[in-house]
Design a protein around this motif. Structure first.
Motif, PDB file in Angstrom:
ATOM      1  N   CYS A 115      57.224  21.456-127.915  1.00  0.00           N
ATOM      2  CA  CYS A 115      56.655  21.255-129.249  1.00  0.00           C
ATOM      3  C   CYS A 115      55.521  22.261-129.465  1.00  0.00           C
ATOM      4  O   CYS A 115      54.516  22.231-128.749  1.00  0.00           O
ATOM      5  N   LYS A 116      55.701  23.145-130.412  1.00  0.00           N
ATOM      6  CA  LYS A 116      54.665  24.128-130.745  1.00  0.00           C
ATOM      7  C   LYS A 116      53.797  23.674-131.918  1.00  0.00           C
ATOM      8  O   LYS A 116      52.653  24.093-132.060  1.00  0.00           O
ATOM      9  N   ILE A 161      58.468  17.097-127.118  1.00  0.00           N
ATOM     10  CA  ILE A 161      58.818  16.074-128.095  1.00  0.00           C
ATOM     11  C   ILE A 161      60.284  15.684-127.950  1.00  0.00           C
ATOM     12  O   ILE A 161      61.133  16.515-127.581  1.00  0.00           O
ATOM     13  N   ALA A 162      60.564  14.413-128.207  1.00  0.00           N
ATOM     14  CA  ALA A 162      61.944  13.921-128.282  1.00  0.00           C
ATOM     15  C   ALA A 162      62.076  13.180-129.602  1.00  0.00           C
ATOM     16  O   ALA A 162      61.375  12.188-129.834  1.00  0.00           O
ATOM     17  N   CYS A 170      58.968  10.605-129.892  1.00  0.00           N
ATOM     18  CA  CYS A 170      58.113  10.447-128.712  1.00  0.00           C
ATOM     19  C   CYS A 170      57.461  11.777-128.366  1.00  0.00           C
ATOM     20  O   CYS A 170      58.145  12.803-128.258  1.00  0.00           O
ATOM     21  N   LEU A 171      56.127  11.766-128.210  1.00  0.00           N
ATOM     22  CA  LEU A 171      55.382  12.953-127.800  1.00  0.00           C
ATOM     23  C   LEU A 171      55.084  12.845-126.308  1.00  0.00           C
ATOM     24  O   LEU A 171      54.650  11.797-125.820  1.00  0.00           O
ATOM     25  N   PRO A 205      54.631  10.210-121.452  1.00  0.00           N
ATOM     26  CA  PRO A 205      54.506   9.953-122.890  1.00  0.00           C
ATOM     27  C   PRO A 205      53.047   9.732-123.279  1.00  0.00           C
ATOM     28  O   PRO A 205      52.282   9.094-122.551  1.00  0.00           O
ATOM     29  N   ILE A 206      52.667  10.249-124.460  1.00  0.00           N
ATOM     30  CA  ILE A 206      51.293  10.046-124.934  1.00  0.00           C
ATOM     31  C   ILE A 206      51.251   9.473-126.353  1.00  0.00           C
ATOM     32  O   ILE A 206      50.176   9.065-126.808  1.00  0.00           O
ATOM     33  N   ALA A 207      52.397   9.426-127.042  1.00  0.00           N
ATOM     34  CA  ALA A 207      52.423   8.830-128.386  1.00  0.00           C
ATOM     35  C   ALA A 207      53.868   8.534-128.772  1.00  0.00           C
ATOM     36  O   ALA A 207      54.770   9.339-128.496  1.00  0.00           O
ATOM     37  N   ILE A 208      54.079   7.373-129.413  1.00  0.00           N
ATOM     38  CA  ILE A 208      55.419   6.964-129.854  1.00  0.00           C
ATOM     39  C   ILE A 208      55.328   6.368-131.251  1.00  0.00           C
ATOM     40  O   ILE A 208      54.508   5.487-131.511  1.00  0.00           O
TER      41      ILE A 208
END
Length: 708
Positions: free
Chosen positions: A347-348, A382-383, A409-410, A421-424
């Protein structure tokens, strides 16, 4: 053949001897000049090689003796007679082979050619028994020179050949009446055709005017009806391998149900027995009957272990998954090396629909950098399960509603080179009813958020990554191969071990797994219309280049992701396959021009494109050796290595139901702080569904005894 190959290989492998052989033939004014180059894989040359070798056997013998290469078979009259018989029979087989090849072939013409050859075999058997060599001119020439001939051994060879023909072309016999009705309805036996056609057929046969017209115009009529022009689909119709789109959104597949498949594409007896037996054993072993309340929720996470019954989990990956499934490290690791290692990408820049701020994730970032700085440094991944947005959830269970969502998901590459994972966010739209869940939230909120991501991942993996992008795509390759490549074409020989059984297993899947009452409809969040919509969306963005492993890795920016064993192992396998395929291509295609002029290859590639619903994302021709090698590498890699990576880990990763729930029975939370363990247990698959998931993934990951 081994002696012939030994001699020719010896002559050609040594340049000095090879030149000597040419000079020697020139001295005796031979008409041939050089032995015809031959390998076991080169098609349509065996008969020519044998005949040339037989006619030059005296010269070859002398050359080998001069070089002190002992070949005692040249002095054995029995061996020479065997060679003569092989020359005669392979010449006839080559003639048949040529009749069965080329564009515009009708199945009825092929049937007539095979039928005629079988009749010839019976005649030859009778004649050989009487030592009549009228049709074995090479053998007759030896007899005329004084060599004795005994027909018994060769009669046995003809009998074996007849048996092989009967087995290989059994489908032809089964469709004999259909062929007769097709080629000459005026001579067809009325009682042999389906009852719904009998009355009409009798009226047709009684019409003398139509009978006269048919006799004079039959050929043009047959060609116009059963040979579509180049401007339509660009393919030659084959009654045993016609295309059909099984459901909306799907790529093309064989127009036949499981029990209608031609014998050549069916499971062999052993594989069929193993495949069906695995399903039966799976559900017996799940010990479903050992507890009551099949359709009730489990009480505790640990209760899921009850479904394992007779499964031996000791020292397995599944044992580790059961222990560590809820850790963030194990969650992130599966994006790299689990069943679906193709969803994660670098993820850019954060998408607007996913407004994660630095303040939200500051406690997770370990390098003292801001979120924007981590993005630029390439540490954020990212997903995104956007493909599931708006897809209708499974409604086949009236008493048990299933839910589906499209989470984002980040993930972060921490200082230990762990992807965590750090954020969903559990939808594609941010807002008050779609909060962003974080690792420092309530433990149940965070646990359930991860479960929702893994449930979506399960459904995308089963339908898109696994079913579509390995099984269904490989069926397109196999179908196009059967339709456009002759069985003696080297590319056919190259591909067949890798795509074999794909049509059969897909036909089984269409009846047992993804049908309206199939397993997927019973255990997952997507069924019926939802499956069609997911397939449609996936096909719209599916490209040929995504099948080329190095290109796919690069497209997701995953070249330097840490501990990405799927990538590392996959690159090695891709390079090995490509190296081998490139060498094979160079044997048969000495220039780019020869690739372009191979009509069968060009039709094969065009037919694949048609099978992909005439997609512009797939090439319709190949122009170079490199392009051909890459294309064939993609076919082989997809059907073998890629499928193995995506399929054979399912029991280990999906066997522990909380790790990757196949469905969710409660809607995703719209606020934080309202989830407890009871809500989670009511969200996860019930006891019956859990057992069926376990049995399914176990059976799908079994190796067959005759499978490499």
């Amino acid at each position: 053949m081994s002696v012939v190959l030994k001699c020719i290989s010896y002559i050609r492998s040594r340049s000095l001897q090879h030149r000597q052989f040419q000079a020697f033939l020139k001295e005796i004014e031979s008409a041939y000049g050089d032995g015809l180059y031959f390998t076991e894989a080169r098609w349509l040359s065996r008969g020519n090689v044998l005949r040339r070798f037989f006619e030059l056997r005296a010269e070859v013998k002398k050359l080998m003796e001069d070089d002190r290469m002992d070949v005692p078979e040249f002095d054995d009259p029995k061996w020479v007679m065997d060679l003569a018989f092989l020359v005669d029979i392979t010449q006839e087989l080559n003639i048949l082979n040529l009749k069965l090849q080329g564009p515009g072939q009708l199945i009825t013409a092929a049937y007539e050619s095979v039928k005629a050859f079988s009749t010839k075999l019976r005649l030859w058997k009778s004649q050989l028994s009487a030592k009549n060599l009228s049709h074995f001119t090479t053998c007759r020439s030896l007899v005329e020179e004084g060599t004795s001939f005994s027909g018994d051994e060769y009669v046995s060879a003809i009998e074996n050949l007849l048996q092989e023909f009967d087995q290989h072309f059994a489908d032809f016999k089964a469709h004999r009446d259909t062929f007769q009705l097709f080629t000459d309805p005026f001579s067809a036996d009325v009682e042999s055709v389906p009852s719904l056609l009998q009355m009409e057929l009798m009226e047709l046969q009684s019409n003398s005017e139509l009978k006269t017209k048919f006799k004079t115009k039959r050929l043009n009529y047959v060609q116009s009806v059963y040979r579509p022009s180049e401007g339509t689909s660009g393919v030659t119709m084959n009654l045993l391998s016609a295309w059909i789109q099984w459901h909306r959104g799907f790529p093309q597949s064989i127009d036949a149900k499981l029990d209608e498949l031609p014998l050549d594409v069916r499971f062999d007896e052993e594989k069929d027995s193993n495949f069906t037996g695995d399903f039966r054993r799976a559900f017996v072993s799940s010990s479903l009957d050992s507890f009551k309340g099949h359709f009730e929720s489990w009480k505790e996470i640990a209760d899921f272990e009850k479904i394992f019954g007779n499964y031996n989990l000791k020292n397995t990956l599944l044992e580790n998954v059961i222990q560590d499934w809820n850790t963030d490290y194990m969650f992130g690791y599966q994006f790299l090396n689990g069943c679906n290692p193709v969803m994660i990408r670098k993820c850019k820049e954060l998408p607007d629909k996913f407004p994660v701020t630095h303040e939200m994730v500051e406690g997770c970032l370990q390098r003292g950098l801001t979120l924007q700085e981590e993005l630029k440094a390439g540490n954020i991944y990212i997903a995104d399960y956007e493909i599931l947005e708006g897809v209708p959830a499974n409604k086949t269970h009236p008493d048990t509603p299933y839910y589906l969502t499209a989470p984002i998901c980040l993930l972060y590459n921490n200082r230990l080179n762990q992807i965590v994972p750090i954020a969903i966010q559990l939808s594609q739209h941010s807002g008050e009813t779609s909060p962003i869940f974080l690792p420092n939230d309530d433990e149940h909120d965070w646990m359930l958020a991860k479960m929702w991501v893994k449930s979506s991942d399960f459904n995308v993996h089963q339908l898109v990554t696994h079913l579509l992008k390995t099984h269904l795509i490989s069926e397109v390759f196999e179908m196009a191969m059967y339709r456009q490549l002759s069985a003696v074409h080297p590319v056919y020989k190259l591909l067949i071990p890798h795509v074999r059984f794909t049509i059969a297993i897909n036909a089984e899947a269409r009846e047992r797994l993804i049908s309206e009452d199939g397993v997927i409809s019973r255990i997952s969040s997507v069924s019926g219309p939802g499956i069609e919509e997911v397939m449609k969306r996936a096909m719209e963005t599916f490209t040929y280049k995504s099948l080329c492993f190095p290109e796919a890795i690069k497209a997701r920016g995953m070249e330097d992701a840490p501990k990405y064993h799927y990538r590392d192992d996959g690159m090695k396998v891709w390079e090995a396959i490509n190296c081998f395929v490139s060498d094979v291509v160079k044997i048969y295609y000495d220039s780019d021009e020869t690739v372009q002029k191979d009509v069968e290859i060009q039709k094969f590639v065009k037919d694949v494109s048609f099978g992909m619903n005439d997609s512009d994302n797939f090439p319709k021709s190949l122009k170079t050796q490199v392009e051909l090698a890459e294309y064939l590498t993609a076919v082989i890699f997809t059907a073998s290595a890629q499928h193995s990576a995506l399929n054979f880990g399912q029991f280990e990763w999906y066997g522990w139901i909380p790790n990757s729930p196949s469905t969710m029975r409660k809607p995703p939370p719209q606020q934080k702080g309202q989830v407890d363990l009871e809500y989670i247990m009511d969200s996860l698959p019930d006891r019956d569904c859990s057992s069926e998931v376990l049995g399914t993934v176990w059976s799908l990951t079994r190796f067959q005894r005759n499978e490499v």
